[in-house]
Design a protein around this motif. Structure first.
Motif, PDB file in Angstrom:
ATOM      1  N   LEU A 133       5.305   0.864  -9.424  1.00  0.00           N
ATOM      2  CA  LEU A 133       4.375   1.769 -10.090  1.00  0.00           C
ATOM      3  C   LEU A 133       4.219   3.066  -9.319  1.00  0.00           C
ATOM      4  N   ASN A 134       4.177   2.991  -8.000  1.00  0.00           N
ATOM      5  CA  ASN A 134       4.046   4.209  -7.196  1.00  0.00           C
ATOM      6  C   ASN A 134       5.267   5.097  -7.369  1.00  0.00           C
TER       7      ASN A 134
ATOM      8  N   THR B  60       5.133   8.985  -8.841  1.00  0.00           N
ATOM      9  CA  THR B  60       5.328  10.085  -7.878  1.00  0.00           C
ATOM     10  C   THR B  60       6.696  10.756  -7.961  1.00  0.00           C
ATOM     11  N   THR B  61       7.579  10.285  -8.815  1.00  0.00           N
ATOM     12  CA  THR B  61       8.898  10.912  -8.961  1.00  0.00           C
ATOM     13  C   THR B  61       8.992  11.622 -10.303  1.00  0.00           C
ATOM     14  N   THR B  62      10.054  12.408 -10.463  1.00  0.00           N
ATOM     15  CA  THR B  62      10.165  13.272 -11.639  1.00  0.00           C
ATOM     16  C   THR B  62      10.781  12.589 -12.846  1.00  0.00           C
TER      17      THR B  62
ATOM     18  N   ASP C   8       0.855  -1.192   0.000  1.00  0.00           N
ATOM     19  CA  ASP C   8       0.000   0.000   0.000  1.00  0.00           C
ATOM     20  C   ASP C   8       0.885   1.233   0.000  1.00  0.00           C
ATOM     21  N   PRO C   9       1.650   1.432  -1.085  1.00  0.00           N
ATOM     22  CA  PRO C   9       2.595   2.558  -1.120  1.00  0.00           C
ATOM     23  C   PRO C   9       1.869   3.888  -1.288  1.00  0.00           C
ATOM     24  N   GLY C  10       2.544   4.947  -0.886  1.00  0.00           N
ATOM     25  CA  GLY C  10       1.985   6.282  -1.016  1.00  0.00           C
ATOM     26  C   GLY C  10       2.207   7.093   0.239  1.00  0.00           C
ATOM     27  N   ARG C  11       1.573   8.260   0.295  1.00  0.00           N
ATOM     28  CA  ARG C  11       1.768   9.187   1.409  1.00  0.00           C
ATOM     29  C   ARG C  11       0.879   8.804   2.586  1.00  0.00           C
TER      30      ARG C  11
END
Length: 321
Positions: free
Chosen positions: A262-263, A267-269, A214-217
């Protein structure tokens, strides 16, 4: 003025901190009181709360003892009448303050009990929605309202966000907020806190556990969502997830690394930044993405495909019951 020296009141329970010079001018200080100063408690057997800032060379004085005793009695009466003894996070007051159906007078009273000054037009606060635990209300800094800070006394005795003498804002500290997943509402005037609470609960839906599955902020500010918050109105928790979310879930079931990969891409540049984020070689990331794209059925390395991936991962959070 009676003692001819500065006097200081520090009542942690009521969150009142006042320091007055011998000429009657208020000049607060963040330094702790000197244990050697003559002092008095506000309640029998309590901790010292009122001090006279005598120099170390000054001998103990009966006059000082009388001044402190009389002053402590007067302070105790005034504070009991005006501030009460409210816990720092009084659940009933917070519930009233965040309830849009509560009478305005009741919400104003709850704000004062929590140490917020609704009479000051510059006062801003924000609601915090934890995944587990009761709601919170924190004071917002006055420059941008982006960060949160503990309450410290306003010159009139009511707390406000602290500032140093240069106008610089204190740094954000983890101790201000509970641990775990949090949705944080926008900084608003005190009477608008129900709106901040609604936004905080929406922001909470965009949070994640921050794990490989459950990746993310873990902390999401409503201010950062912008138009993305509209997705929360379209995706119903617990209902059948959108097709792209189903594709992500099916692909994730085939490889434990897929969701984190995938996360990182979403979420990166850049792909190199994504590889660094998950600590793999750039060529390894490329191989993983080729495999992921074959499972998903759409590219994730094109601008349009990356946007689709971002939306799918976001809707995955929103679709959870």
């Amino acid at each position: 003025m009676l003692a001819g020296c500065a006097a200081r009141l520090v009542d942690a329970e009521r969150r009142v901190r006042v320091r007055v010079e011998a000429d009657g001018t208020r000049r607060d200080s963040t330094s702790p009181p000197d244990p050697a100063w003559p002092s008095a408690a506000l309640t029998p057997g309590g901790a010292s709360a009122l001090w006279l800032e005598r120099t170390a060379q000054a001998a103990p004085s009966v006059v000082d003892a009388v001044i402190l005793e009389r002053a402590a009695g007067a302070v105790r009466i005034v504070l009991d009448r005006t501030r009460g003894r409210v816990p720092l996070d009084d659940p009933e007051s917070i519930e009233t303050l965040l309830d849009p159906t509560a009478p305005e007078a009741a919400r104003l009273h709850a704000a004062r009990r929590l140490g917020l000054d609704p009479a000051d037009p510059a006062t801003r606060a924000r609601a915090v929605a934890p995944l587990d635990g009761p709601p919170r209300v924190v004071a917002a800094l006055r420059d941008t309202g982006i960060r949160s800070t503990p309450l410290t006394p306003h010159p009139d005795g009511d707390p406000q966000p602290a500032q140093d003498r240069t106008g610089a804002q204190p740094p954000h500290t983890d101790a201000e907020l509970p641990a775990g997943r949090l949705g944080i509402g926008p900084a608003v005037p005190v009477l608008d806190l129900p709106r901040s609470w609604a936004a905080a609960r929406t922001a909470l839906r965009f949070t994640s556990d921050g794990t490989a599955q459950d990746p993310g902020r873990r902390i999401v500010h409503a201010d950062d969502l912008g138009g993305i918050a509209l997705l929360a109105e379209l995706v119903v928790p617990g209902a059948e997830p959108p097709p792209d979310v189903q594709d992500v879930e099916a692909a994730a079931a085939t490889a434990p690394w897929l969701l984190a990969t995938l996360n990182a891409v979403a979420t990166t540049t850049s792909l190199r930044a994504a590889a660094t984020e998950i600590n793999v070689h750039h060529s390894t990331l490329q191989d993983r993405l080729t495999h992921a794209e074959s499972l998903l059925g759409w590219p994730v390395r094109t601008p349009q495909g990356r946007l689709r991936l971002q939306l799918a991962l976001t809707m995955r959070h929103l679709a959870r019951p």
